[in-house]
Scaffold this motif. Structure first.
Motif, PDB file in Angstrom:
ATOM      1  N   GLN A   1       1.612   6.839  -6.592  1.00 23.21           N
ATOM      2  CA  GLN A   1       0.544   7.777  -6.951  1.00 23.21           C
ATOM      3  C   GLN A   1       0.959   9.225  -6.698  1.00 23.21           C
ATOM      4  OE1 GLN A   1      -2.313   5.051  -4.835  1.00 23.21           O
ATOM      5  NE2 GLN A   1      -3.780   6.143  -6.085  1.00 23.21           N
ATOM      6  N   ARG A   2       1.888   9.421  -5.769  1.00 23.29           N
ATOM      7  CA  ARG A   2       2.418  10.762  -5.534  1.00 23.29           C
ATOM      8  C   ARG A   2       3.558  11.088  -6.494  1.00 23.29           C
ATOM      9  NH1 ARG A   2       2.030  13.376  -0.847  1.00 23.29           N
ATOM     10  NH2 ARG A   2       2.782  15.007  -2.199  1.00 23.29           N
ATOM     11  N   GLY A   3       3.871  10.171  -7.404  1.00 24.07           N
ATOM     12  CA  GLY A   3       4.853  10.458  -8.454  1.00 24.07           C
ATOM     13  C   GLY A   3       6.286  10.126  -8.102  1.00 24.07           C
TER      14      GLY A   3
ATOM     15  N   SER B   1      -7.968  -4.261   1.330  1.00 26.62           N
ATOM     16  CA  SER B   1      -6.800  -3.469   0.955  1.00 26.62           C
ATOM     17  C   SER B   1      -7.157  -2.648  -0.281  1.00 26.62           C
ATOM     18  CB  SER B   1      -5.619  -4.394   0.626  1.00 26.62           C
ATOM     19  OG  SER B   1      -4.511  -3.626   0.174  1.00 26.62           O
ATOM     20  N   ASP B   2      -6.602  -1.442  -0.348  1.00 27.81           N
ATOM     21  CA  ASP B   2      -6.787  -0.594  -1.532  1.00 27.81           C
ATOM     22  C   ASP B   2      -5.420  -0.231  -2.062  1.00 27.81           C
ATOM     23  OD1 ASP B   2      -9.618  -0.416  -1.230  1.00 27.81           O
ATOM     24  OD2 ASP B   2      -9.289   1.016   0.390  1.00 27.81           O
ATOM     25  N   GLN B   3      -5.190  -0.516  -3.321  1.00 27.17           N
ATOM     26  CA  GLN B   3      -3.931  -0.133  -3.963  1.00 27.17           C
ATOM     27  C   GLN B   3      -4.274   0.409  -5.350  1.00 27.17           C
ATOM     28  OE1 GLN B   3      -1.101  -3.498  -3.588  1.00 27.17           O
ATOM     29  NE2 GLN B   3      -2.334  -4.139  -1.853  1.00 27.17           N
ATOM     30  N   TYR B   4      -3.884   1.639  -5.635  1.00 25.66           N
ATOM     31  CA  TYR B   4      -4.255   2.318  -6.886  1.00 25.66           C
ATOM     32  C   TYR B   4      -5.788   2.271  -7.018  1.00 25.66           C
ATOM     33  CZ  TYR B   4       0.642   1.002  -7.572  1.00 25.66           C
ATOM     34  OH  TYR B   4       1.980   0.788  -7.397  1.00 25.66           O
ATOM     35  N   ASP B   5      -6.266   1.765  -8.164  1.00 28.23           N
ATOM     36  CA  ASP B   5      -7.718   1.658  -8.328  1.00 28.23           C
ATOM     37  C   ASP B   5      -8.195   0.219  -8.073  1.00 28.23           C
ATOM     38  OD1 ASP B   5      -6.397   0.596 -10.468  1.00 28.23           O
ATOM     39  OD2 ASP B   5      -7.672   1.505 -12.011  1.00 28.23           O
TER      40      ASP B   5
ATOM     41  N   GLU C   1       0.833  -1.215   0.000  1.00 20.26           N
ATOM     42  CA  GLU C   1       0.000   0.000   0.000  1.00 20.26           C
ATOM     43  C   GLU C   1       0.868   1.266   0.000  1.00 20.26           C
ATOM     44  OE1 GLU C   1      -2.990  -0.194   3.039  1.00 20.26           O
ATOM     45  OE2 GLU C   1      -4.102  -1.749   1.957  1.00 20.26           O
ATOM     46  N   VAL C   2       1.975   1.219   0.745  1.00 21.06           N
ATOM     47  CA  VAL C   2       2.872   2.391   0.748  1.00 21.06           C
ATOM     48  C   VAL C   2       3.472   2.582  -0.644  1.00 21.06           C
ATOM     49  CG1 VAL C   2       5.081   3.253   1.611  1.00 21.06           C
ATOM     50  CG2 VAL C   2       3.394   2.352   3.214  1.00 21.06           C
ATOM     51  N   ALA C   3       3.852   1.477  -1.278  1.00 24.16           N
ATOM     52  CA  ALA C   3       4.409   1.570  -2.632  1.00 24.16           C
ATOM     53  C   ALA C   3       3.388   2.217  -3.574  1.00 24.16           C
ATOM     54  CB  ALA C   3       4.804   0.178  -3.136  1.00 24.16           C
ATOM     55  N   ALA C   4       2.128   1.779  -3.454  1.00 25.06           N
ATOM     56  CA  ALA C   4       1.080   2.341  -4.325  1.00 25.06           C
ATOM     57  C   ALA C   4       0.901   3.833  -4.050  1.00 25.06           C
ATOM     58  CB  ALA C   4      -0.233   1.592  -4.100  1.00 25.06           C
ATOM     59  N   SER C   5       0.854   4.193  -2.765  1.00 28.75           N
ATOM     60  CA  SER C   5       0.648   5.615  -2.440  1.00 28.75           C
ATOM     61  C   SER C   5       1.825   6.461  -2.922  1.00 28.75           C
ATOM     62  CB  SER C   5       0.464   5.793  -0.923  1.00 28.75           C
ATOM     63  OG  SER C   5      -0.738   5.187  -0.521  1.00 28.75           O
ATOM     64  N   ALA C   6       3.042   5.964  -2.716  1.00 31.20           N
ATOM     65  CA  ALA C   6       4.226   6.731  -3.136  1.00 31.20           C
ATOM     66  C   ALA C   6       4.237   6.897  -4.657  1.00 31.20           C
ATOM     67  CB  ALA C   6       5.495   6.026  -2.669  1.00 31.20           C
TER      68      ALA C   6
END
Ligand SMILES: Cc1cc2nc3c(=O)[nH]c(=O)nc-3n(C[C@H](O)[C@H](O)[C@H](O)COP(=O)(O)OP(=O)(O)OC[C@H]3O[C@@H](n4cnc5c(N)ncnc54)[C@H](O)[C@@H]3O)c2cc1C
Length: 418
Positions: A167-169, A325-329, A160-165
């Motif tokens: 998504q923040r570019g 869990s939510d990752q990206y879409d 999830e952290v990987a996805a959020s990071a």
């Protein structure tokens, strides 16, 4: 109900806060003390790696209750205080400021804490763990600075952290010793699904390799991997699992084994002591063995169940494990528990990222994961809970309603609570 009694809850997080709420809901009018080591009033952790980390959810959204709730319900909320010793014979707790607190019933909802990585350089600045809202604030601030991050561990938090990071570019590299992310829980095929999701979003997924060391001058500048790579980075996040927080229970000599051992009614090995949430390894009537999970829904429901047990109500805690869990879409929900399985059956389209995966053991569904498919948790619970023998072809066929399969005749055992 006996108003001269004191019920103390250690751990002011989701399980503890819901237990305190339930004591009042069930009519207990004695003294309720909810104490916790963190300064924040009880909050929920799932947003900390998702929308809160992304800056899309306000702080107010993460709290379990409104600020006034505890005073309104005469719940003494003691924050920023740690219970350091437990004397179950005297039914007393010692706090870190030397205070003593006597109890008639005690709930240990002390949760879990991140496992630390002990490799050279692990104490350099710029290495983050994620458990608390403070951790999430610090990480969010670091994400604001952009750059390259190495995420160590492709479990749920790491993923999830990987996805959020991403998504923040940021430039994101994930390092994981297993051959796919989430392998222990999902197995090879569904782990590969998540690996591909991340790769498609531009994350560099380095599997079957671990971290040997962190290097840098004062702060981390690179990560050395066991397959000889040197990954330059601006910071790193470690998500290599959690350990149940059992020091307090250990100080009282309570029986421990992968957490605090409790029975079906969440009673620990000393009279008047109960445990719930991430720290509790509870006898589960459906599985006939102990189950300890680190799931939001377990804390949400087991806290209240422990409170009812503290009040002498004797219903066993028999809910099936459930997490999300939510990752990206990609949103998913997972119901059940698959420690061993023979087959995985997919209903829907893996490539389109809309499907339900079922884990089967001896021809019966033991777990189900719905990905971008919604409102199917109840029939999945019924399939598992009623131990229905399924026809794999029909299970895989989206044209056959799950409710139809769940109402098949051949069953064994009794269903757990919803
Ligand atoms: C970033 C993150 C994302 C997550 N996302 C998901 C998700 O998407 N889906 C999902 O199902 N689950 C998720 N989880 C897991 C879920 O949040 C946990 O299962 C849940 O928080 C467990 O609640 P708990 O009350 O048992 O324990 P915790 O939340 O760990 O709380 C325990 C509390 O006890 C306090 N404490 C411990 N010892 C003492 C002591 N001696 N004295 C005083 N206080 C003490 C601690 O300070 C802490 O505040 C996530 C967890 C994290 C960290």
């Amino acid at each position: 109900m006996s108003s001269d009694q004191t019920h103390v809850i250690v751990g002011a997080s989701l399980a503890g806060a819901k237990a305190a709420e339930t004591l009042r809901e069930e009519g207990f009018d004695g003294r309720v003390v909810l104490m916790g080591a963190e300064e924040e009033r009880p909050y929920e952790r799932p947003p900390l790696s998702k929308d809160y980390l992304l800056g899309e959810a306000e702080r107010d959204k993460v709290y379990v209750h409104d600020e006034g709730f505890y005073a309104e319900h005469a719940i003494e909320l003691r924050l920023g205080r740690k219970a350091v010793r437990l004397d179950t014979a005297a039914r007393a707790l010692e706090l870190d400021d030397g205070d003593r607190l006597s109890y008639d019933r005690l709930l240990l909802a002390t949760g879990a804490e991140p496992r630390r990585l002990s490799v050279p350089g692990a104490d350099l600045d710029g290495i983050f763990y994620l458990r608390s809202v403070r951790d999430s604030d610090a990480l969010r601030e670091r994400l604001d600075g952009g750059g390259a991050v190495v995420v160590v561990g492709a479990g749920w938090i790491g993923a999830e952290v990987a996805a959020s990071a991403r998504q923040r570019g940021l430039d994101v590299t994930v390092v994981e010793p297993a051959s796919v992310p989430l392998e222990r829980v999902l197995g090879a095929e569904l782990g590969a699904f998540y690996r591909d999701v991340h790769s498609d979003h531009g994350v560099q997924m380095l599997m079957t390799t671990g971290v040997e060391a962190f290097e840098g001058h004062g702060k981390v500048e690179r990560v050395l991997t066991s397959d000889g790579r040197r990954l330059e980075c601006d910071f790193a996040v470690i998500g290599v699992g959690v350990e149940p927080r059992t020091e307090l229970a250990a100080s009282a000599g309570l029986t421990l084994d992968n957490g605090i051992l409790v029975d079906e009614q969440l009673r620990a090995s000393a009279p008047g002591v109960f445990a719930a949430g991430d720290v509790a390894n509870a006898q589960h009537p459906f599985y006939g063995e102990r189950v300890r999970v680190e799931h939001w829904a377990n804390a949400l429901n087991q806290g209240p169940a422990a409170a009812r047990s503290m009040l002498g109500q004797s219903a066993p805690y028999d809910r099936l494990p459930y997490f999300f869990s939510d990752q990206y879409d990609i949103g998913m929900e997972y119901t059940g528990l698959a420690r061993e399985w023979d087959r995985v059956v997919i209903r829907g389209d893996l490539a389109a990222r809309e499907f339900i995966a079922f884990w089967l053991h001896d021809g019966r569904v033991i777990a189900g994961m719905n990905v971008n498919v919604w409102d199917v948790t109840d029939p999945i619970k019924r399939l598992i809970g009623e131990r229905v023998a399924v026809d794999e072809r029909r299970l895989a066929d989206p044209g056959v309603a799950l409710e139809e399969l769940a109402s098949a005749r051949e069953r064994t055992g009794s269903a757990p609570g919803a």
